[in-house]
Write a protein that holds these residues in place. Sequence first.
Motif, PDB file in Angstrom:
ATOM      1  N   TRP A   1      37.263 -46.461   1.883  1.00  0.00           N
ATOM      2  CA  TRP A   1      36.039 -46.268   0.289  1.00  0.00           C
ATOM      3  C   TRP A   1      35.905 -46.369   0.222  1.00  0.00           C
ATOM      4  O   TRP A   1      35.601 -47.399  -0.893  1.00  0.00           O
ATOM      5  CB  TRP A   1      38.029 -44.746  -0.054  1.00  0.00           C
ATOM      6  N   VAL A   2      35.164 -45.718  -0.552  1.00  0.00           N
ATOM      7  CA  VAL A   2      34.050 -45.952  -1.387  1.00  0.00           C
ATOM      8  C   VAL A   2      33.947 -44.271  -2.625  1.00  0.00           C
ATOM      9  O   VAL A   2      34.699 -42.967  -1.798  1.00  0.00           O
ATOM     10  CB  VAL A   2      32.101 -45.876  -1.817  1.00  0.00           C
ATOM     11  N   THR A   3      34.672 -44.353  -3.871  1.00  0.00           N
ATOM     12  CA  THR A   3      35.378 -43.663  -4.544  1.00  0.00           C
ATOM     13  C   THR A   3      34.323 -44.048  -6.014  1.00  0.00           C
ATOM     14  O   THR A   3      33.506 -44.413  -6.705  1.00  0.00           O
ATOM     15  CB  THR A   3      36.084 -43.533  -5.120  1.00  0.00           C
ATOM     16  N   GLU A   4      33.972 -42.673  -6.740  1.00  0.00           N
ATOM     17  CA  GLU A   4      33.924 -41.560  -7.900  1.00  0.00           C
ATOM     18  C   GLU A   4      34.309 -40.863  -8.894  1.00  0.00           C
ATOM     19  O   GLU A   4      35.290 -40.340  -8.174  1.00  0.00           O
ATOM     20  CB  GLU A   4      32.018 -41.407  -8.096  1.00  0.00           C
ATOM     21  N   ALA A   5      34.293 -40.714  -9.737  1.00  0.00           N
ATOM     22  CA  ALA A   5      34.744 -40.470 -10.735  1.00  0.00           C
ATOM     23  C   ALA A   5      33.950 -39.791 -12.179  1.00  0.00           C
ATOM     24  O   ALA A   5      33.373 -40.629 -12.447  1.00  0.00           O
ATOM     25  CB  ALA A   5      35.915 -40.183 -11.735  1.00  0.00           C
ATOM     26  N   TYR A   6      33.964 -38.420 -12.426  1.00  0.00           N
ATOM     27  CA  TYR A   6      33.354 -37.932 -13.255  1.00  0.00           C
ATOM     28  C   TYR A   6      34.056 -37.844 -15.030  1.00  0.00           C
ATOM     29  O   TYR A   6      35.408 -37.096 -14.825  1.00  0.00           O
ATOM     30  CB  TYR A   6      32.385 -36.459 -12.880  1.00  0.00           C
ATOM     31  N   LEU A   7      33.088 -37.634 -15.812  1.00  0.00           N
ATOM     32  CA  LEU A   7      34.069 -37.434 -17.245  1.00  0.00           C
ATOM     33  C   LEU A   7      33.788 -36.549 -18.308  1.00  0.00           C
ATOM     34  O   LEU A   7      34.269 -35.899 -19.179  1.00  0.00           O
ATOM     35  CB  LEU A   7      33.411 -38.242 -18.787  1.00  0.00           C
ATOM     36  N   ALA A   8      33.369 -35.068 -17.511  1.00  0.00           N
ATOM     37  CA  ALA A   8      32.931 -33.995 -18.282  1.00  0.00           C
ATOM     38  C   ALA A   8      34.266 -33.288 -17.841  1.00  0.00           C
ATOM     39  O   ALA A   8      35.179 -33.148 -17.011  1.00  0.00           O
ATOM     40  CB  ALA A   8      31.803 -33.464 -17.434  1.00  0.00           C
ATOM     41  N   GLN A   9      34.907 -32.147 -19.000  1.00  0.00           N
ATOM     42  CA  GLN A   9      36.184 -31.727 -18.962  1.00  0.00           C
ATOM     43  C   GLN A   9      35.633 -30.494 -18.089  1.00  0.00           C
ATOM     44  O   GLN A   9      36.443 -30.049 -17.539  1.00  0.00           O
ATOM     45  CB  GLN A   9      36.098 -30.929 -19.770  1.00  0.00           C
ATOM     46  N   ALA A  10      34.367 -29.491 -18.283  1.00  0.00           N
ATOM     47  CA  ALA A  10      33.534 -28.672 -17.152  1.00  0.00           C
ATOM     48  C   ALA A  10      33.955 -29.032 -15.814  1.00  0.00           C
ATOM     49  O   ALA A  10      33.080 -30.305 -15.406  1.00  0.00           O
ATOM     50  CB  ALA A  10      33.018 -27.880 -17.788  1.00  0.00           C
ATOM     51  N   ASN A  11      34.285 -27.889 -15.131  1.00  0.00           N
ATOM     52  CA  ASN A  11      33.714 -28.071 -13.339  1.00  0.00           C
ATOM     53  C   ASN A  11      33.049 -27.615 -13.331  1.00  0.00           C
ATOM     54  O   ASN A  11      32.151 -26.603 -14.231  1.00  0.00           O
ATOM     55  CB  ASN A  11      35.544 -28.297 -13.331  1.00  0.00           C
ATOM     56  N   GLY A  12      32.328 -27.215 -12.014  1.00  0.00           N
ATOM     57  CA  GLY A  12      31.581 -26.704 -11.415  1.00  0.00           C
ATOM     58  C   GLY A  12      32.169 -25.724 -10.439  1.00  0.00           C
ATOM     59  O   GLY A  12      32.980 -26.405  -9.377  1.00  0.00           O
ATOM     60  N   THR A  13      32.280 -24.190 -10.023  1.00  0.00           N
ATOM     61  CA  THR A  13      32.700 -23.631  -8.803  1.00  0.00           C
ATOM     62  C   THR A  13      32.094 -22.625  -8.227  1.00  0.00           C
ATOM     63  O   THR A  13      31.467 -22.396  -9.370  1.00  0.00           O
ATOM     64  CB  THR A  13      34.205 -23.552  -9.016  1.00  0.00           C
ATOM     65  N   ASN A  14      33.297 -21.564  -7.986  1.00  0.00           N
ATOM     66  CA  ASN A  14      32.237 -20.260  -7.744  1.00  0.00           C
ATOM     67  C   ASN A  14      32.726 -18.883  -7.141  1.00  0.00           C
ATOM     68  O   ASN A  14      34.185 -18.997  -7.276  1.00  0.00           O
ATOM     69  CB  ASN A  14      31.881 -20.180  -5.932  1.00  0.00           C
ATOM     70  N   GLY A  15      32.865 -18.281  -8.063  1.00  0.00           N
ATOM     71  CA  GLY A  15      32.995 -16.999  -7.795  1.00  0.00           C
ATOM     72  C   GLY A  15      33.307 -15.717  -7.283  1.00  0.00           C
ATOM     73  O   GLY A  15      33.577 -14.409  -7.327  1.00  0.00           O
ATOM     74  N   LEU A  16      33.418 -15.965  -6.481  1.00  0.00           N
ATOM     75  CA  LEU A  16      33.217 -15.290  -4.804  1.00  0.00           C
ATOM     76  C   LEU A  16      34.195 -14.185  -5.156  1.00  0.00           C
ATOM     77  O   LEU A  16      35.356 -15.057  -4.984  1.00  0.00           O
ATOM     78  CB  LEU A  16      32.840 -16.098  -3.810  1.00  0.00           C
ATOM     79  N   CYS A  17      34.568 -13.344  -4.690  1.00  0.00           N
ATOM     80  CA  CYS A  17      35.540 -13.120  -4.933  1.00  0.00           C
ATOM     81  C   CYS A  17      35.276 -11.399  -3.152  1.00  0.00           C
ATOM     82  O   CYS A  17      34.350 -11.594  -2.545  1.00  0.00           O
ATOM     83  CB  CYS A  17      35.934 -11.525  -5.819  1.00  0.00           C
ATOM     84  N   ASP A  18      36.712 -11.163  -2.984  1.00  0.00           N
ATOM     85  CA  ASP A  18      36.589 -10.635  -1.402  1.00  0.00           C
ATOM     86  C   ASP A  18      36.320  -9.495  -1.507  1.00  0.00           C
ATOM     87  O   ASP A  18      36.471  -9.056  -2.026  1.00  0.00           O
ATOM     88  CB  ASP A  18      38.101 -10.817  -0.236  1.00  0.00           C
ATOM     89  N   GLU A  19      36.047  -8.318  -0.773  1.00  0.00           N
ATOM     90  CA  GLU A  19      35.997  -7.233  -0.763  1.00  0.00           C
ATOM     91  C   GLU A  19      37.844  -6.345  -1.464  1.00  0.00           C
ATOM     92  O   GLU A  19      37.822  -5.354  -1.968  1.00  0.00           O
ATOM     93  CB  GLU A  19      35.735  -6.007   0.760  1.00  0.00           C
ATOM     94  N   ALA A  20      38.381  -6.690  -0.986  1.00  0.00           N
ATOM     95  CA  ALA A  20      39.693  -6.850  -1.627  1.00  0.00           C
ATOM     96  C   ALA A  20      39.878  -7.009  -2.653  1.00  0.00           C
ATOM     97  O   ALA A  20      40.970  -6.856  -4.023  1.00  0.00           O
ATOM     98  CB  ALA A  20      41.047  -7.032  -0.618  1.00  0.00           C
ATOM     99  N   GLY A  21      39.102  -7.754  -3.632  1.00  0.00           N
ATOM    100  CA  GLY A  21      38.661  -8.667  -4.825  1.00  0.00           C
ATOM    101  C   GLY A  21      39.936  -9.871  -5.056  1.00  0.00           C
ATOM    102  O   GLY A  21      39.798 -10.017  -6.130  1.00  0.00           O
ATOM    103  N   ASN A  22      40.045 -10.497  -3.853  1.00  0.00           N
ATOM    104  CA  ASN A  22      41.026 -11.276  -4.123  1.00  0.00           C
ATOM    105  C   ASN A  22      39.711 -12.600  -3.907  1.00  0.00           C
ATOM    106  O   ASN A  22      38.250 -13.318  -3.269  1.00  0.00           O
ATOM    107  CB  ASN A  22      41.841 -11.759  -2.910  1.00  0.00           C
ATOM    108  N   LEU A  23      39.114 -14.270  -4.898  1.00  0.00           N
ATOM    109  CA  LEU A  23      39.283 -15.028  -4.744  1.00  0.00           C
ATOM    110  C   LEU A  23      38.996 -15.640  -3.356  1.00  0.00           C
ATOM    111  O   LEU A  23      39.777 -16.295  -3.246  1.00  0.00           O
ATOM    112  CB  LEU A  23      39.719 -15.982  -5.806  1.00  0.00           C
ATOM    113  N   VAL A  24      37.968 -16.128  -3.122  1.00  0.00           N
ATOM    114  CA  VAL A  24      37.992 -16.488  -2.098  1.00  0.00           C
ATOM    115  C   VAL A  24      37.774 -18.433  -1.735  1.00  0.00           C
ATOM    116  O   VAL A  24      38.451 -18.700  -1.489  1.00  0.00           O
ATOM    117  CB  VAL A  24      36.542 -15.776  -1.177  1.00  0.00           C
ATOM    118  N   TYR A  25      37.156 -18.554  -3.113  1.00  0.00           N
ATOM    119  CA  TYR A  25      37.864 -20.357  -3.025  1.00  0.00           C
ATOM    120  C   TYR A  25      38.736 -20.703  -3.576  1.00  0.00           C
ATOM    121  O   TYR A  25      38.623 -19.974  -4.575  1.00  0.00           O
ATOM    122  CB  TYR A  25      35.883 -21.037  -3.532  1.00  0.00           C
TER     123      TYR A  25
END
Length: 479
Positions: A245-269
């Motif tokens: 393996w090669v590996t890395e880690a980052y030092l920010a507290q903030a992540n990045g993601t996506n707020g997509l919801c399906d038709e029933a209003g549930n988060l997809v990711y």
Amino acid sequence: MVTTQQFDSVLKNGRIVDPTNNIDGAFDLGIRHGKVAAVAENIALELADDIIDVTGQIVMPGHIDTHAHLSSPFNRSVDRAYGHAMLVESGTTTALDLAGDPTAMANGMLRRGAGLNVASLMGLVPHSTIKEDDPSPSVIRDVIADVKKRGGIGVKLLGGYHPFTPEVSADVVKEANDQLAWVAFHVGTKDSGSDMTGLREVPEITGAGRLHVAHINSYTRGMVDEPHEEVQEALRMIERMRSQWVTEAYLAQANGTNGLCDEAGNLVYNVAQNCLKARGYPTTDKGIRAALLDGYGSALVERGGRAVLVTGQEAVDVWEAASTDASLSFPVNPPTSAFTLATAKYDDGSFRVDAISTDGGSLPRNVAIERTMALVAFGALSMDEAVIKLSYTPSRMLGLLSKGHFTEGADADITVIDPATGRASMSLVAGELIMYMGRAIGKGGTWLVLEEGRGVAESSGLPFEVMELENSQLYEHWE
Ligand SMILES: [Zn+2]
């Protein structure tokens, strides 16, 4: 007396830190034809066409970011190409675009490039960048071959967003390995999540192969056990897989993601679900709305040619305007995990997690350099070690052997850091200034491609270089 100009430019009076050559002290650095031509105690002024005074500043081989985001296979409301200037303004000189698309990256570099060297991976998204949900090995093989022809160096498995079965994930690793392409994994499969359950599957998915396990800190957020227990388990796993393996880690507290919801209003990711679960919000559109209004979550928007985060009602408006398919961020990375992953070593003194990355670029969390310098100020890393984690080891990971050090003839890719602030104040790529006083001044960039991508790179009009992954740590001693 020498009467001809020997150097195109000279960085004068800096504290040069180059652990490869055992250098840490006050020296001048002379540049000729984009390469390091000399590191000497005193280069006479008349030998330089141009003098850059860096008195009192730290001069290190340029930051190589092994996890950045500069493109996307999709149209995004916020252009990922803003990441070029954003990374440059934080002091980065070379980046691996981890889940985009090489064609989109090259177009972004032409439009908004800021002088970086960039290699690009393509994210594997079923029904989009790869036809099927359960692609056969031959389909995977063809997709990887096509990515290389389009100027990418390999692919990324996006387990936290578009998980495959463990079997298909293993096939992707094997097919990439067979053609000496880069392969990175944001862990998680149809059987697991983007957390320790996902990481525990990765040794078997790796098999006898090679793999870049992306942002180790993202699986040690305390979703399964206490964060410190998860970190220790991850570090033991990394030791077991050290040669693969090669590996890395980052030092920010903030992540990045996506707020997509399906038709029933549930988060997809899965990643977004975990962010809400971490604070007890329901994993639905109502949960997202509440989290944004509470100031826990933020949404990505464009402001003055950069991407920034906003929260509250403004963030809700952004998320709704995108029909929920908006880039969001949550402060879910425990600093304790970040600290341990950045500093943990083997008995021989080498680091367990190879590199400090940003996972930024177009996400405004390009804090690798300033947070690493905070660890130096804290006494957790020496300045040599900071350079090893920010530049030298990343150069070995990617096989960019002429970067990561200041040996004569090396690429004059340089990050200058103001010790008073711990931030980059200036940077150069191939001897040319791309950032000065925190402002991106470079244009375009250099596209790093494999031999198969030479044709597309030539016709792109961009400067390019051909990488050889045979030289990378990922494929070290690979038969
Ligand atoms: Zn990422």
